[in-house]
Write a protein that holds these residues in place. Structure first.
Motif, PDB file in Angstrom:
ATOM      1  N   ARG A  48     -68.123-100.609   1.259  1.00 40.73           N
ATOM      2  CA  ARG A  48     -68.665-101.038   2.554  1.00 40.73           C
ATOM      3  C   ARG A  48     -68.431-102.531   2.783  1.00 40.73           C
ATOM      4  O   ARG A  48     -69.077-103.141   3.630  1.00 40.73           O
TER       5      ARG A  48
ATOM      6  N   LEU B 161     -72.312 -93.823  12.453  1.00 43.21           N
ATOM      7  CA  LEU B 161     -71.066 -93.254  12.943  1.00 43.21           C
ATOM      8  C   LEU B 161     -70.054 -93.239  11.812  1.00 43.21           C
ATOM      9  O   LEU B 161     -69.842 -94.256  11.148  1.00 43.21           O
ATOM     10  N   SER B 162     -69.417 -92.101  11.585  1.00 47.16           N
ATOM     11  CA  SER B 162     -68.498 -91.987  10.464  1.00 47.16           C
ATOM     12  C   SER B 162     -67.193 -92.718  10.749  1.00 47.16           C
ATOM     13  O   SER B 162     -66.775 -92.838  11.907  1.00 47.16           O
ATOM     14  N   PRO B 163     -66.513 -93.202   9.712  1.00 46.70           N
ATOM     15  CA  PRO B 163     -65.195 -93.817   9.906  1.00 46.70           C
ATOM     16  C   PRO B 163     -64.222 -92.898  10.641  1.00 46.70           C
ATOM     17  O   PRO B 163     -63.463 -93.346  11.498  1.00 46.70           O
TER      18      PRO B 163
ATOM     19  N   ASP C 154     -68.290 -99.724  22.432  1.00 47.66           N
ATOM     20  CA  ASP C 154     -68.253 -98.493  21.638  1.00 47.66           C
ATOM     21  C   ASP C 154     -67.314 -97.445  22.219  1.00 47.66           C
ATOM     22  O   ASP C 154     -67.245 -96.332  21.731  1.00 47.66           O
TER      23      ASP C 154
ATOM     24  N   TRP D  23     -74.977 -97.915  12.094  1.00 48.80           N
ATOM     25  CA  TRP D  23     -75.003 -97.125  13.325  1.00 48.80           C
ATOM     26  C   TRP D  23     -74.879 -95.623  13.085  1.00 48.80           C
ATOM     27  O   TRP D  23     -74.995 -94.838  14.018  1.00 48.80           O
TER      28      TRP D  23
ATOM     29  N   ASP E 186     -62.768 -96.202   2.551  1.00 46.38           N
ATOM     30  CA  ASP E 186     -64.169 -95.785   2.632  1.00 46.38           C
ATOM     31  C   ASP E 186     -64.854 -95.694   1.269  1.00 46.38           C
ATOM     32  O   ASP E 186     -65.983 -95.216   1.174  1.00 46.38           O
TER      33      ASP E 186
ATOM     34  N   LEU F 183     -62.358-100.759   7.448  1.00 44.81           N
ATOM     35  CA  LEU F 183     -62.472 -99.325   7.701  1.00 44.81           C
ATOM     36  C   LEU F 183     -61.433 -98.495   6.957  1.00 44.81           C
ATOM     37  O   LEU F 183     -61.602 -97.284   6.805  1.00 44.81           O
TER      38      LEU F 183
ATOM     39  N   LEU G 261     -66.785-101.401  16.626  1.00 50.10           N
ATOM     40  CA  LEU G 261     -67.194-100.153  15.980  1.00 50.10           C
ATOM     41  C   LEU G 261     -66.592 -99.968  14.592  1.00 50.10           C
ATOM     42  O   LEU G 261     -67.282 -99.519  13.673  1.00 50.10           O
TER      43      LEU G 261
ATOM     44  N   GLU H  78     -64.831 -90.639  12.881  1.00 49.11           N
ATOM     45  CA  GLU H  78     -65.155 -90.588  14.307  1.00 49.11           C
ATOM     46  C   GLU H  78     -64.688 -91.856  15.015  1.00 49.11           C
ATOM     47  O   GLU H  78     -64.188 -91.803  16.145  1.00 49.11           O
ATOM     48  N   VAL H  79     -64.829 -92.998  14.361  1.00 44.22           N
ATOM     49  CA  VAL H  79     -64.350 -94.248  14.958  1.00 44.22           C
ATOM     50  C   VAL H  79     -62.834 -94.219  15.118  1.00 44.22           C
ATOM     51  O   VAL H  79     -62.293 -94.603  16.158  1.00 44.22           O
TER      52      VAL H  79
ATOM     53  N   ALA I 105     -68.897 -99.205  11.332  1.00 37.82           N
ATOM     54  CA  ALA I 105     -68.777 -97.978  10.541  1.00 37.82           C
ATOM     55  C   ALA I 105     -68.357 -98.290   9.110  1.00 37.82           C
ATOM     56  O   ALA I 105     -68.826 -97.661   8.156  1.00 37.82           O
TER      57      ALA I 105
END
Length: 306
Positions: A263, A222-224, A169, A220, A260, A257, A211, A226-227, A215
Motif C-alpha cells: 500500500r 474501492l478495489s484497484p 472519481d 475509500w 497490489d 496502483l 482515485l 475497479e479503478v 485505492a
C-alpha cells in the motif's frame, strides 16, 4: 490559416508502469479500450512508439533517494522543476509554502495562458472547498494552486450537472457520497465524452483523478481493479467522442496502483501514454520533468487547417 494544437492532459495520481504479473491490477482488470489501442494491458511489455501512439515509462524518482511523493512529484510534472532536489527530499501530500511557491512561479497553466492559448482545468470543485482554500483553512493541491495562480475559472457543481466538468472519481459516486448528496452518477465512458467535449473547445485541457492513489493506499473501499476499469472507460469515451486532431497525454506522478502487494508508493517508472497527431513528440521522454516542456512545445506548434 494556422491554428494551434489541442492537447488533453489526463493526470492519474499514483500509477506506475510495471511488467505483467499476478500482482499488477493492469494485467488482469478489464481494460478493453487500452487493449485495443496497445495490443495488451498497460504494462511494460506494451511499450511502443509510432506516429499516433506512444507508450513509454518515465522516471518519477528525480534523482532523490526514498519513495517519490505527491507534492514534489506533481510540482515536477506541472512545472518542469525538480522540486524534490530543491527541497532535498520527496515531500508528501499537499504542498507547503516552499513547494507551493515553485508551483505558482511558472506552471503549465500559466505558461499556456501567457502564450495566448485557451487553458482549462476540467475537474469540478465544490463551493465550500473553494471558500475554505480562499480563507486559508484548507491547503490546496498542486493542481488547485496552479489553476488559481493562472487566474483560471474553477468549474463547480453546476458545470458538472451540465456535463461541463468531470469529477475526480470519474463516475461521481464517491464525489456525491462524500461531498454532494444525491448527485446523479455517470458511466466512465460518459465522463470521457464530457471530457472530450471540453477539450474540443480549448488548446489545453487538464483532468486529474487521484482515485488510483487512494485505492493503492487501501482507502475509500474501492478495489484497484475497479479503478483501472474506470480509467479505461474514461479513455474509451475520450477516444470514441473526441476530435482526432486532439492529442491525448496521460501520465502520473509516482507509482502505487501497479503493485497490489503493498500500500506504499513505488520507485517504478510511470506510464507516459500519448495518442493523436503529436504522440510521437513524447516518444523520447525519460522523466516527468520533461512533460510540461513537451506539452508547451506541442501547444505552440501551428496546425495547418484549410
Amino acid at each position: 490559416m494556422a491554428e494551434y494544437q489541442r492537447v488533453l492532459f489526463v493526470f492519474v495520481d499514483g500509477v506506475g508502469l510495471a511488467p505483467e504479473s499476478a500482482y499488477n491490477p493492469w494485467t488482469h482488470a478489464a481494460t478493453p479500450a487500452l487493449r485495443r489501442r496497445l495490443g495488451g494491458p498497460l504494462t511494460l511489455e506494451q511499450c511502443q512508439a509510432s506516429d499516433h501512439l506512444v507508450l513509454t515509462g518515465i522516471d518519477a524518482n528525480l534523482g532523490i533517494d526514498g519513495l517519490p511523493q505527491s507534492a514534489t512529484g506533481q510540482t515536477a510534472l506541472f512545472t518542469g522543476i525538480n522540486a524534490a532536489r530543491v527541497m532535498g527530499r520527496h515531500v508528501t501530500g499537499l504542498p507547503g509554502p516552499q513547494v507551493r511557491a515553485l508551483v505558482e512561479d511558472g506552471n503549465l497553466f500559466q505558461r499556456a495562458s501567457h502564450m495566448g492559448l485557451g487553458a482549462t482545468f476540467a475537474n469540478a470543485y465544490t463551493r465550500p472547498y473553494l471558500d475554505a482554500v480562499a480563507a486559508g483553512t484548507r491547503r490546496p493541491s498542486v493542481t488547485t494552486c496552479a489553476v488559481a495562480s493562472a487566474d483560471l475559472r474553477f468549474r463547480e457543481l453546476e458545470d458538472l450537472l451540465r456535463g461541463e466538468a468531470v469529477s475526480w472519481d470519474i463516475e461521481r459516486d464517491y464525489f456525491g457520497e462524500h461531498v454532494v448528496a444525491a448527485l446523479p452518477t455517470v458511466q466512465a465512458s460518459e465522463a470521457g465524452r464530457h471530457l472530450s467535449g471540453i477539450a474540443d473547445r480549448y488548446h489545453l485541457t487538464v483532468f486529474e483523478t487521484f482515485l488510483p492513489d487512494m485505492a493503492g493506499h487501501g482507502r475509500w473501499g474501492l478495489s484497484p481493479a475497479e479503478v483501472v476499469k474506470r480509467i479505461d472507460g474514461l479513455l474509451g469515451g475520450i477516444w470514441k467522442h473526441g476530435e482526432t486532431s486532439t492529442t491525448l497525454v496521460m501520465t502520473s506522478d509516482h507509482g502505487n496502483l501497479e503493485d497490489d502487494r503493498s500500500r506504499s508508493h513505488t520507485r517504478n517508472p510511470v506510464p507516459l501514454l500519448a495518442t493523436g497527431p503529436l504522440a510521437r513528440e513524447f516518444a523520447g521522454l525519460t522523466s516527468i520533468l520533461e512533460v510540461t516542456p513537451t506539452l508547451l512545445r506541442c501547444l505552440e506548434t501551428p496546425q495547418r487547417v484549410d
